[in-house]
Write an enzyme that holds these catalytic residues in place. Structure first.
Site, mmCIF file in Angstrom:
data_model
loop_
_atom_site.group_PDB
_atom_site.id
_atom_site.type_symbol
_atom_site.label_atom_id
_atom_site.label_comp_id
_atom_site.label_asym_id
_atom_site.label_seq_id
_atom_site.Cartn_x
_atom_site.Cartn_y
_atom_site.Cartn_z
ATOM 1 N N LYS A 142 13.688 -16.764 -8.529
ATOM 2 C CA LYS A 142 13.312 -16.088 -9.776
ATOM 3 C C LYS A 142 12.275 -16.918 -10.541
ATOM 4 O O LYS A 142 11.326 -16.386 -11.104
ATOM 5 C CB LYS A 142 14.540 -15.861 -10.657
ATOM 6 C CG LYS A 142 15.466 -14.759 -10.151
ATOM 7 C CD LYS A 142 14.910 -13.392 -10.462
ATOM 8 C CE LYS A 142 15.700 -12.250 -9.854
ATOM 9 N NZ LYS A 142 15.482 -12.042 -8.421
ATOM 10 N N HIS B 14 20.527 -37.435 -0.307
ATOM 11 C CA HIS B 14 19.847 -37.472 0.988
ATOM 12 C C HIS B 14 18.349 -37.211 0.835
ATOM 13 O O HIS B 14 17.679 -36.934 1.825
ATOM 14 C CB HIS B 14 20.489 -36.470 1.948
ATOM 15 C CG HIS B 14 21.942 -36.740 2.167
ATOM 16 N ND1 HIS B 14 22.388 -37.780 2.944
ATOM 17 C CD2 HIS B 14 23.051 -36.153 1.641
ATOM 18 C CE1 HIS B 14 23.714 -37.805 2.928
ATOM 19 N NE2 HIS B 14 24.140 -36.830 2.132
ATOM 20 N N CYS C 176 0.827 -1.212 0.000
ATOM 21 C CA CYS C 176 0.000 0.000 0.000
ATOM 22 C C CYS C 176 0.859 1.259 0.000
ATOM 23 O O CYS C 176 1.944 1.290 0.565
ATOM 24 C CB CYS C 176 -0.867 0.043 1.241
ATOM 25 S SG CYS C 176 -1.939 -1.381 1.398
ATOM 26 N N TRP D 236 -2.655 -2.985 -1.585
ATOM 27 C CA TRP D 236 -2.158 -4.343 -1.858
ATOM 28 C C TRP D 236 -2.815 -5.206 -0.794
ATOM 29 O O TRP D 236 -2.516 -5.076 0.396
ATOM 30 C CB TRP D 236 -0.639 -4.354 -1.735
ATOM 31 C CG TRP D 236 0.003 -5.645 -2.122
ATOM 32 C CD1 TRP D 236 0.352 -6.051 -3.371
ATOM 33 C CD2 TRP D 236 0.406 -6.690 -1.230
ATOM 34 N NE1 TRP D 236 0.945 -7.285 -3.320
ATOM 35 C CE2 TRP D 236 0.991 -7.708 -2.017
ATOM 36 C CE3 TRP D 236 0.351 -6.879 0.144
ATOM 37 C CZ2 TRP D 236 1.492 -8.879 -1.473
ATOM 38 C CZ3 TRP D 236 0.848 -8.050 0.683
ATOM 39 C CH2 TRP D 236 1.411 -9.034 -0.127
ATOM 40 N N ASN E 4 -1.433 2.473 5.283
ATOM 41 C CA ASN E 4 -0.449 1.474 4.871
ATOM 42 C C ASN E 4 0.032 0.770 6.130
ATOM 43 O O ASN E 4 0.534 1.428 7.035
ATOM 44 C CB ASN E 4 0.734 2.166 4.177
ATOM 45 C CG ASN E 4 1.900 1.211 3.959
ATOM 46 O OD1 ASN E 4 1.714 0.012 3.823
ATOM 47 N ND2 ASN E 4 3.105 1.758 3.938
ATOM 48 N N GLY E 5 -0.136 -0.545 6.187
ATOM 49 C CA GLY E 5 0.312 -1.280 7.369
ATOM 50 C C GLY E 5 -0.762 -2.248 7.806
ATOM 51 O O GLY E 5 -1.656 -2.595 7.033
ATOM 52 N N GLU F 197 8.899 -16.440 -8.701
ATOM 53 C CA GLU F 197 8.241 -15.129 -8.776
ATOM 54 C C GLU F 197 7.937 -14.704 -10.220
ATOM 55 O O GLU F 197 6.920 -14.067 -10.460
ATOM 56 C CB GLU F 197 9.025 -14.049 -8.016
ATOM 57 C CG GLU F 197 10.281 -13.570 -8.679
ATOM 58 C CD GLU F 197 10.935 -12.396 -7.948
ATOM 59 O OE1 GLU F 197 10.254 -11.607 -7.296
ATOM 60 O OE2 GLU F 197 12.178 -12.271 -8.055
ATOM 61 N N LYS G 37 7.079 -4.553 -5.163
ATOM 62 C CA LYS G 37 8.510 -4.233 -5.177
ATOM 63 C C LYS G 37 9.025 -3.957 -3.773
ATOM 64 O O LYS G 37 10.122 -4.329 -3.406
ATOM 65 C CB LYS G 37 8.736 -3.012 -6.089
ATOM 66 C CG LYS G 37 10.192 -2.616 -6.254
ATOM 67 C CD LYS G 37 10.935 -3.619 -7.106
ATOM 68 C CE LYS G 37 12.416 -3.324 -7.235
ATOM 69 N NZ LYS G 37 13.176 -4.554 -7.571
ATOM 70 N N GLU H 45 18.844 -18.360 -5.688
ATOM 71 C CA GLU H 45 18.368 -17.156 -6.381
ATOM 72 C C GLU H 45 17.590 -17.563 -7.643
ATOM 73 O O GLU H 45 16.557 -16.977 -7.964
ATOM 74 C CB GLU H 45 19.573 -16.260 -6.712
ATOM 75 C CG GLU H 45 19.285 -15.036 -7.569
ATOM 76 C CD GLU H 45 18.301 -14.039 -6.950
ATOM 77 O OE1 GLU H 45 17.890 -14.212 -5.795
ATOM 78 O OE2 GLU H 45 17.909 -13.093 -7.671
ATOM 79 N N ARG I 98 5.498 0.196 -6.090
ATOM 80 C CA ARG I 98 5.349 -0.558 -4.843
ATOM 81 C C ARG I 98 4.344 -1.706 -4.980
ATOM 82 O O ARG I 98 4.270 -2.560 -4.115
ATOM 83 C CB ARG I 98 4.911 0.397 -3.727
ATOM 84 C CG ARG I 98 5.996 1.402 -3.352
ATOM 85 C CD ARG I 98 5.415 2.606 -2.660
ATOM 86 N NE ARG I 98 4.881 2.303 -1.356
ATOM 87 C CZ ARG I 98 5.518 2.470 -0.207
ATOM 88 N NH1 ARG I 98 6.739 2.953 -0.212
ATOM 89 N NH2 ARG I 98 4.953 2.191 0.942
HETATM 90 C C1 AGP Z 1 13.585 -10.155 -5.611
HETATM 91 O O1 AGP Z 1 13.533 -10.584 -6.933
HETATM 92 C C2 AGP Z 1 12.356 -10.166 -4.882
HETATM 93 N N1 AGP Z 1 11.345 -9.428 -5.517
HETATM 94 C C3 AGP Z 1 12.387 -10.012 -3.368
HETATM 95 O O2 AGP Z 1 12.845 -11.230 -2.888
HETATM 96 C C4 AGP Z 1 13.232 -8.888 -2.728
HETATM 97 O O3 AGP Z 1 14.579 -9.138 -2.932
HETATM 98 C C5 AGP Z 1 12.900 -8.823 -1.220
HETATM 99 O O4 AGP Z 1 11.555 -8.495 -1.059
HETATM 100 C C6 AGP Z 1 13.762 -7.855 -0.470
HETATM 101 O O5 AGP Z 1 13.570 -6.544 -0.876
HETATM 102 P P1 AGP Z 1 14.590 -5.409 -0.490
HETATM 103 O O6 AGP Z 1 15.895 -5.759 -1.116
HETATM 104 O O7 AGP Z 1 13.993 -4.151 -1.033
HETATM 105 O O8 AGP Z 1 14.700 -5.396 1.011
#
Ligand code: AGP
Length: 611
Positions: free
Chosen positions: A487, A506, A2, A74, A100-101, A490, A606, A483, A27
């Site tokens: 990716k 294992h 939000c 959001w 927001n929160g 997401e 984001k 990583e 955001r």
């Molecule tokens: C990354 O591709 C993600 N969207 C997510 O994991 C991100 O890295 C995480 O939310 C942390 O965000 P920040 O680096 O702004 O703290």
């Protein structure tokens, strides 16, 4: 997550509200709304979906006034519907609130208010604030007293703005943990979750301190602590790059940002000597030669940065390191050990879990805290003792790419700086750091150029229908596997596992079946390479379709794999920078061919500003 915005001035508030919200679109959100005070009446317009939908409604229905608040939502409590979109009001439409929160005790408060005949029209936690304000108006004639009473009843992390019909020229702005800042313009006041919303109108900003509220009337900002004491805060001048990032000729921001990685690394390393000197001038006493232990704390991709860079500090600078997930770290018992640093890594500097972790450290220890952020004026950057910024430029796509590699580069430099100060490396070795990083970033670029066509035109299509992926690696390669799995989830909405190659036998080996894609990250380390060969043999023997990201000369692995991507040699610790672009581009193409929303994946934002 939000975002809130607010405006008080002599212009039509709705114009700024819509513009400010669009500047905070990065955001993430699923619905939006605004409220303006018009002829002493609250006019509210809200809509599900993109801001363009709200804009149409505002033009159709009209929402004029010189005082207004706006919101992008959001969903947390209740689905993404028009009804749940903010602003929310009390039973009589006399109070409008954007928030927001999370109000953690909302169910309990709603229960109490329902007993007093309040009717709720949404499923949100926010609506309760509007009803509470309306109730408290019967008790307090003074707005200051009303807010003190209000915040005493609310639990959780929140930043909210409220308009009251009975105080038609006033706005209430309240901050508890979630960010909120106030821009002082000529004859107008702006409020927002992030300065980016109004940075093109004014550079004079009050960052509302935690647990404070402001009463805003035309041209006047009065700030109070939660117990009602007035606080004097001078606006500070902030220099923010407020240009809106453009996609240029790229199809997606992610693709553009992926290609911007070499420049982001170079800009970051060039800026570091000056940034470091600047931090040296701070009043806090710190000495790089004395650091005995570093705790790295972050979420998501930023945590993967930490897992990679921890080896820099232990191998190069002889410092003990531990990596923590922000959301888990907040529950840990802390010990105030001397010569311990806490380094927080965050692209946005607004991640709620990471901020919470920082506050936990500050409360429980006297240790030095440092932030590595890409957003210089973020909350994290303001609350730590020391800050170093990556110079990657705005990262718009939800998936982090250029800030990942730029923060690895930054921390490689810092680890070497520590080693240099400790005389573990000599001047020449330290001077060579920038060359090593530049070379690794060139390799990142070359690998992308070399394999772009193969991935786009033949490989991605082979992988889009797989049930899931397994990413394998050892050491740094294992972190890259994590990583990659993140990716794949997401961006391509693909289930993906990251497995430490040594763990295959294992358990995860049971998953391997004919044609299952297994993507392995090799290593230049001879010992690790030998073991990786055995792991690939194990999965091949069970029918896996193996893609290997390997280094020049690793012919045995190339022969074993169904497809290999050959990367030029780099400084061993910088292998992640060299190898990452092929993986990022591969997942990008899979996501694109699966028809996913690349820059704004479903359900994600984001900046994750709620825990
Ligand atoms: C990354 O591709 C993600 N969207 C997510 O994991 C991100 O890295 C995480 O939310 C942390 O965000 P920040 O680096 O702004 O703290």
């Amino acid at each position: 997550m939000c975002s809130v915005v607010g405006y008080l001035g002599s212009k039509d508030a709705s114009l700024f509200l819509l513009e400010g919200l669009s500047r905070l679109e990065y955001r993430g959100y699923d619905s939006a709304g605004i409220a303006c005070m018009s002829d002493n009446e609250l006019k509210i317009v809200k809509e599900r979906g993109y801001l363009s939908a709200l804009e149409h409604c505002v033009y159709r229905q009209g929402c004029m006034g010189n005082v207004g608040i706006g919101h992008t939502r959001w969903a947390t409590h209740g689905k993404a519907t028009q009804n749940n979109a903010h602003p929310h009001t009390d039973c009589n439409n006399k109070v409008a609130v954007v928030h927001n929160g999370i109000i953690e005790n909302s169910s309990q408060l709603i229960g109490q208010l329902k007993n007093d005949d309040h009717t709720f029209s949404s499923q949100t936690d926010t609506e309760v604030i509007a009803h509470l304000i309306a109730t408290l108006q019967n008790k307090h004639n003074d707005l200051n007293d009303l807010v003190v009473d209000l915040v005493a009843q609310l639990d959780g992390a929140y930043a909210f703005l409220a308009l009251l019909k009975d105080y038609s020229e006033t706005m209430i702005a309240v901050r508890n943990q979630s960010p909120l800042c106030i821009g002082i313009g000529d004859d107008e006041i702006f409020v927002a979750s992030d300065v980016l919303a109004f940075a093109h109108y004014t550079k004079n900003v009050i960052f509302l301190p935690d647990q404070t509220f402001a009463l805003l009337v035309k041209n006047t900002v009065k700030v109070f602590s939660f117990d009602g004491q007035a606080i004097m805060i001078e606006p500070q001048e902030v220099m923010v790059d407020h240009q809106i990032a453009q996609k240029d000729s790229y199809q997606h921001f992610m693709l553009k940002e992926l290609y911007e990685q070499p420049q982001a690394i170079i800009n970051t390393i060039k800026s570091l000597p000056a940034q470091f000197e600047e931090q040296n001038k701070k009043q806090i006493s710190y000495d790089l030669t004395q650091i005995e232990q570093i705790h790295f704390i972050a979420c998501g991709t930023s945590r993967h940065t930490c897992l990679i860079v921890q080896h820099f500090f232990s191998f190069i600078a002889n410092i003990k390191t531990t990596v923590h997930l922000s959301s888990e770290f907040v529950h840990e018992q802390l010990f105030d050990t001397p010569n311990t640093w806490y380094i927080f890594v965050s692209q946005s500097g607004e991640t709620a879990d990471t901020l919470h972790a920082l506050r936990h450290v500050k409360k429980e220890t006297t240790a030095c805290t440092m932030a590595i952020v890409n957003v210089a004026f973020s909350t994290l950057a303001r609350e730590v003792d020391l800050v170093l910024c990556t110079k990657a430029g705005p990262e718009v796509a939800v998936a982090s790419t250029k800030t990942f590699t730029a923060s690895i580069a930054l921390l490689y430099w810092l680890a070497n700086k520590c080693a240099h100060k400790k005389e573990l490396i000599n001047n020449n070795e330290f001077d060579n750091v920038a060359n090593q990083l530049t070379h690794a970033s060139n390799v990142l670029q070359q690998s992308l150029d070399n394999y772009r066509d193969t991935i786009t035109f033949s490989l991605a299509s082979k992988l889009i229908d797989a049930p899931y992926y397994i990413f394998l690696g050892r050491q740094q390669g294992h972190t890259l596997a994590k990583e990659a799995a993140l990716k794949a989830q997401e961006l391509a909405y693909m289930p993906a596992l990251a497995v430490a190659a040594g763990e295959l036998k294992h358990g995860p080996l049971a998953l391997i079946e004919d044609g299952l894609p297994v993507i392995i990250f090799s290593s230049q380390n001879a010992e690790v390479y030998k073991k990786i060969i055995s792991n690939v043999q194990e999965v091949k023997a069970r029918g896996a379709y193996v893609l290997a990201i390997i280094f020049t000369g690793q012919d045995e692995l190339a022969t074993l794999a169904d497809k290999s991507f050959v990367i030029a040699s780099v400084t061993p610790l910088l292998e992640p920078i060299a190898m990452v672009s092929v993986m990022q581009y591969l997942v990008y193409c899979i996501a694109q061919q699966r028809g996913c929303a690349i820059d704004k994946p479903r359900n994600l934002a984001k900046s994750v500003t709620v825990e």
